[in-house]
Structure formats: C-alpha cells, structure tokens
Design a protein around this motif. Structure first.
Motif, PDB file in Angstrom:
ATOM      1  N   LEU A 167      13.299  51.502 -59.616  1.00 38.34           N
ATOM      2  CA  LEU A 167      12.935  52.862 -59.220  1.00 38.34           C
ATOM      3  C   LEU A 167      11.456  52.923 -58.869  1.00 38.34           C
ATOM      4  CD1 LEU A 167      14.826  54.906 -61.965  1.00 38.34           C
ATOM      5  CD2 LEU A 167      15.570  54.474 -59.638  1.00 38.34           C
ATOM      6  N   PRO A 168      11.075  53.828 -57.970  1.00 40.61           N
ATOM      7  CA  PRO A 168       9.639  54.036 -57.699  1.00 40.61           C
ATOM      8  C   PRO A 168       8.921  54.561 -58.938  1.00 40.61           C
ATOM      9  CG  PRO A 168      10.999  54.986 -55.953  1.00 40.61           C
ATOM     10  CD  PRO A 168      11.933  54.618 -57.068  1.00 40.61           C
ATOM     11  N   ASP A 169       7.604  54.337 -58.997  1.00 37.99           N
ATOM     12  CA  ASP A 169       6.827  54.769 -60.150  1.00 37.99           C
ATOM     13  C   ASP A 169       6.853  56.284 -60.318  1.00 37.99           C
ATOM     14  OD1 ASP A 169       6.219  52.138 -60.623  1.00 37.99           O
ATOM     15  OD2 ASP A 169       4.295  52.198 -59.558  1.00 37.99           O
ATOM     16  N   GLY A 170       6.768  57.006 -59.210  1.00 38.98           N
ATOM     17  CA  GLY A 170       6.813  58.473 -59.305  1.00 38.98           C
ATOM     18  C   GLY A 170       8.130  58.969 -59.859  1.00 38.98           C
ATOM     19  N   MET A 171       9.237  58.347 -59.450  1.00 35.18           N
ATOM     20  CA  MET A 171      10.540  58.744 -59.963  1.00 35.18           C
ATOM     21  C   MET A 171      10.672  58.412 -61.444  1.00 35.18           C
ATOM     22  SD  MET A 171      13.387  60.179 -59.470  1.00 35.18           S
ATOM     23  CE  MET A 171      13.213  60.407 -57.694  1.00 35.18           C
ATOM     24  N   ARG A 172      10.092  57.298 -61.865  1.00 37.82           N
ATOM     25  CA  ARG A 172      10.139  56.957 -63.290  1.00 37.82           C
ATOM     26  C   ARG A 172       9.392  57.979 -64.124  1.00 37.82           C
ATOM     27  NH1 ARG A 172       9.172  50.374 -63.636  1.00 37.82           N
ATOM     28  NH2 ARG A 172      11.095  49.767 -62.526  1.00 37.82           N
ATOM     29  N   ARG A 173       8.226  58.411 -63.663  1.00 39.63           N
ATOM     30  CA  ARG A 173       7.469  59.423 -64.414  1.00 39.63           C
ATOM     31  C   ARG A 173       8.224  60.737 -64.463  1.00 39.63           C
ATOM     32  NH1 ARG A 173       3.093  56.837 -61.620  1.00 39.63           N
ATOM     33  NH2 ARG A 173       3.249  58.381 -59.944  1.00 39.63           N
ATOM     34  N   SER A 174       8.839  61.122 -63.351  1.00 40.18           N
ATOM     35  CA  SER A 174       9.608  62.374 -63.329  1.00 40.18           C
ATOM     36  C   SER A 174      10.788  62.302 -64.295  1.00 40.18           C
ATOM     37  CB  SER A 174      10.101  62.651 -61.907  1.00 40.18           C
ATOM     38  OG  SER A 174       9.009  62.798 -61.022  1.00 40.18           O
ATOM     39  N   MET A 175      11.485  61.175 -64.304  1.00 40.98           N
ATOM     40  CA  MET A 175      12.617  61.031 -65.217  1.00 40.98           C
ATOM     41  C   MET A 175      12.167  61.006 -66.664  1.00 40.98           C
ATOM     42  SD  MET A 175      14.920  58.257 -63.135  1.00 40.98           S
ATOM     43  CE  MET A 175      16.171  58.253 -64.402  1.00 40.98           C
ATOM     44  N   SER A 176      10.988  60.439 -66.925  1.00 40.07           N
ATOM     45  CA  SER A 176      10.466  60.437 -68.287  1.00 40.07           C
ATOM     46  C   SER A 176      10.153  61.857 -68.757  1.00 40.07           C
ATOM     47  CB  SER A 176       9.212  59.560 -68.363  1.00 40.07           C
ATOM     48  OG  SER A 176       8.650  59.598 -69.656  1.00 40.07           O
ATOM     49  N   ARG A 177       9.538  62.642 -67.876  1.00 42.34           N
ATOM     50  CA  ARG A 177       9.264  64.032 -68.245  1.00 42.34           C
ATOM     51  C   ARG A 177      10.554  64.823 -68.428  1.00 42.34           C
ATOM     52  NH1 ARG A 177       5.228  63.424 -64.145  1.00 42.34           N
ATOM     53  NH2 ARG A 177       6.574  64.531 -62.680  1.00 42.34           N
ATOM     54  N   GLN A 178      11.529  64.570 -67.585  1.00 39.71           N
ATOM     55  CA  GLN A 178      12.804  65.257 -67.718  1.00 39.71           C
ATOM     56  C   GLN A 178      13.484  64.911 -69.043  1.00 39.71           C
ATOM     57  OE1 GLN A 178      15.583  64.303 -64.636  1.00 39.71           O
ATOM     58  NE2 GLN A 178      17.202  65.589 -65.458  1.00 39.71           N
ATOM     59  N   ALA A 179      13.470  63.641 -69.403  1.00 36.03           N
ATOM     60  CA  ALA A 179      14.081  63.233 -70.670  1.00 36.03           C
ATOM     61  C   ALA A 179      13.347  63.846 -71.861  1.00 36.03           C
ATOM     62  CB  ALA A 179      14.085  61.708 -70.770  1.00 36.03           C
ATOM     63  N   GLU A 180      12.016  63.902 -71.776  1.00 34.84           N
ATOM     64  CA  GLU A 180      11.243  64.499 -72.862  1.00 34.84           C
ATOM     65  C   GLU A 180      11.544  65.984 -73.001  1.00 34.84           C
ATOM     66  OE1 GLU A 180       6.563  64.873 -74.302  1.00 34.84           O
ATOM     67  OE2 GLU A 180       7.097  63.854 -72.425  1.00 34.84           O
ATOM     68  N   ALA A 181      11.635  66.688 -71.867  1.00 37.95           N
ATOM     69  CA  ALA A 181      11.970  68.114 -71.908  1.00 37.95           C
ATOM     70  C   ALA A 181      13.375  68.337 -72.460  1.00 37.95           C
ATOM     71  CB  ALA A 181      11.848  68.715 -70.511  1.00 37.95           C
ATOM     72  N   GLU A 182      14.294  67.464 -72.113  1.00 38.30           N
ATOM     73  CA  GLU A 182      15.658  67.588 -72.621  1.00 38.30           C
ATOM     74  C   GLU A 182      15.705  67.383 -74.130  1.00 38.30           C
ATOM     75  OE1 GLU A 182      19.761  68.144 -72.682  1.00 38.30           O
ATOM     76  OE2 GLU A 182      18.269  68.592 -71.129  1.00 38.30           O
ATOM     77  N   ARG A 183      14.962  66.404 -74.629  1.00 40.74           N
ATOM     78  CA  ARG A 183      14.908  66.195 -76.083  1.00 40.74           C
ATOM     79  C   ARG A 183      14.262  67.363 -76.795  1.00 40.74           C
ATOM     80  NH1 ARG A 183      13.737  60.812 -74.365  1.00 40.74           N
ATOM     81  NH2 ARG A 183      11.509  61.251 -74.487  1.00 40.74           N
ATOM     82  N   GLU A 184      13.215  67.939 -76.180  1.00 39.93           N
ATOM     83  CA  GLU A 184      12.574  69.104 -76.784  1.00 39.93           C
ATOM     84  C   GLU A 184      13.529  70.287 -76.828  1.00 39.93           C
ATOM     85  OE1 GLU A 184       9.547  71.249 -78.606  1.00 39.93           O
ATOM     86  OE2 GLU A 184       9.673  69.099 -78.152  1.00 39.93           O
TER      87      GLU A 184
END
Length: 286
Positions: A167-184
């Motif tokens: 995956l591109p680096d930008g997509m990885r960061r976006s998915m990381s933020r999405q996963a963090e928001a989902e856990r929150e």
C-alpha cells in the motif's frame, strides 16, 4: 583377416550407438511424448527404460510434479481507485502431457504470463477492503480465471494465493487513523454500556435497601470494615440521613408558635408584596 576384424569392430560400435540412441530412461514423475516423423504417437511412454526408433522418433519428457510458480509484484488499481502492488504464487501440475506439448509452445512461460494478466484483472474488479479482509475470495476468483485458458493446455491449477499487498504510505497512515478511531469508538461504547448496566444494578440495590431499613445499616457497617482494612490513619464515618431527619423532627416538635396576642400588629398596605409591620409607640407629646 585384419580387414574383417575392422569391419566387425565397426559393426559392433554402430550397433552400440544405435542401441544407446534408441533407449530412453523415463523417471517415475515423468511421462514421455513421442513424435515419429513429426506425427504424434497415441500412447505416452510410462516410467522405466523405453525404446524408440533411432533417427525417426523424438521423445519429450514432461514432469507431472506440482510446479510452484512465483508471480512477481504487479502494479494495479483497485475498483475504488487505489494504486497497490500485489504478488502471488500459483501451484499447478501437468495433467495431460500430450496437450502440454502439442497445444502450447512453452507451458511454463504461458502459465506465468496468463497468471500475471489474470492477477491484474482480478485486482481491478475488487475493492481494497475486500483485498485486505477476504483473501479467500480473491484466491478463488484467481483460480477460476486461470482454469479457463490452462485447461486446453492440459494443466490443472491446484491453488492460487496472494502473498503480499503493498500500500502507499499515505493510505497506510489513513488506515492507521481509521483503525485507531474505530478502537476509540468501541472503547467508548463499552464504557457507556458498563455505566448503563451499573446504574441499573445500583437502582435495583437502592430499591432493595429502601424496602428493608436494616439493609442500609448493614451496608454502612460493611463500608466501615472495607475502609478500615486499608490501614488508613483517617477513618471516614458516613452519617445516616435518617438520623438527620430524626433531629429535624425533634427540633420542630419543641418549637412553639407564639400566641396571637403577642404578635405585633400589622398596619398599612403591603409594600412590594411584604406587609409593613409597626409596633405600638407612645403618643407624640407635641
């Protein structure tokens, strides 16, 4: 005599050469496909030492072992317009040696090329979430796509597996933020649900204690025991509310209302809703 001996030696050597050229060793995992003067013979050669007609037959050995074909990383765009790199591995074997030799020039190269194009085609029809979460579906689609052209080549596809998705680096960061928001979000829902259940249980406990007056006193004593067990230097004693109400009722009973004769007379009109109170005073000597 020497001439005859030389001729015999030449004949023996020629016979040995012809014999050696007419014998072929076929391994257990191989099958031999024989062409006689360019025409295919109906039967394939089984494993063992097999004889062919010298200078007339041409035998090609085909391996029946499972071949592991590594597909290098392919750049593709998913259905939701995300550029990714995907590499996979294909497990296949030759099921019909005759078709593998007659119908295609180089079945290994042909299978490799069709696997690459099929991989890009399947990735282009799938979304990124499906690629990341449902690998089994993608593998099944790849196997179905590869089975169609390779069936005419006598090749059987055993399985296809996607190894890695880049995956591109930008997509990885976006998915990381999405996963963090989902856990929150899940954490907040769990805390809110716990507070709701606790408040329900506390309400039931309060109702049970209100129905039984002695339960509150027992709870008070239990609280004292729990606090004292912590080896604290300060002991906090809750004061029962019922005792305050008892004092309030006792104080109100002792308070007497003064008789009407002792009340000060009220004269005049009310000022701003409050009566004007005046006391009797001696007459003005003037």
């Amino acid at each position: 005599m020497s001439v005859v001996l030389s001729i015999l030696i030449v004949i023996v050597i020629a016979a040995l050469v012809l014999t050696s050229s007419s014998l072929r060793l076929v391994q257990q995992y191989q099958r031999g496909v024989v062409l006689r003067f360019g025409k295919l013979l109906p039967e394939t050669r089984e494993p063992g030492l097999r004889a062919i007609v010298p200078f007339a037959d041409r035998m090609t050995k085909v391996s029946l072992q499972t071949v592991v074909l590594d597909i290098p990383a392919q750049s593709a765009i998913t259905r939701d317009n995300v550029s990714i790199g995907v590499d996979a591995v294909v497990y296949f074997r030759v099921e019909d040696p005759v078709k593998a030799i007659i119908n295609v020039e180089n079945y290994l190269q042909a299978t490799s090329q069709v696997a690459r194009t099929s991989l890009r085609s399947v990735i282009g029809r799938a979304e990124l979430d499906t690629l990341l979460s449902d690998r089994e579906q993608i593998n099944g689609e790849l196997k179905a796509v590869l089975d169609a052209p390779t069936e005419d080549w006598g090749i059987s596809i055993d399985r296809v597996e996607v190894k890695d998705i880049s995956l591109p680096d930008g997509m990885r960061r976006s998915m990381s933020r999405q996963a963090e928001a989902e856990r929150e979000r899940r954490a907040r829902i769990i805390v809110a649900d716990a507070e709701l259940q606790a408040s329900t249980k506390l309400s039931q406990a309060a109702g049970a204690m209100a129905a039984t007056p002695g339960a509150l006193q027992l709870r008070l004593l239990q609280t004292v025991v729990d606090v004292a067990a912590e080896k604290n230097s300060t002991l906090v004693m809750p004061f029962p509310v019922e005792l305050l109400r008892f004092f309030e009722r006792a104080t109100g009973a002792r308070t007497e209302t003064p008789p009407a004769a002792e009340r000060p007379p009220v004269t005049g009109a009310a000022l701003n809703g409050q009566p004007l109170v005046t006391r009797d005073s001696p007459a003005d000597p003037g």
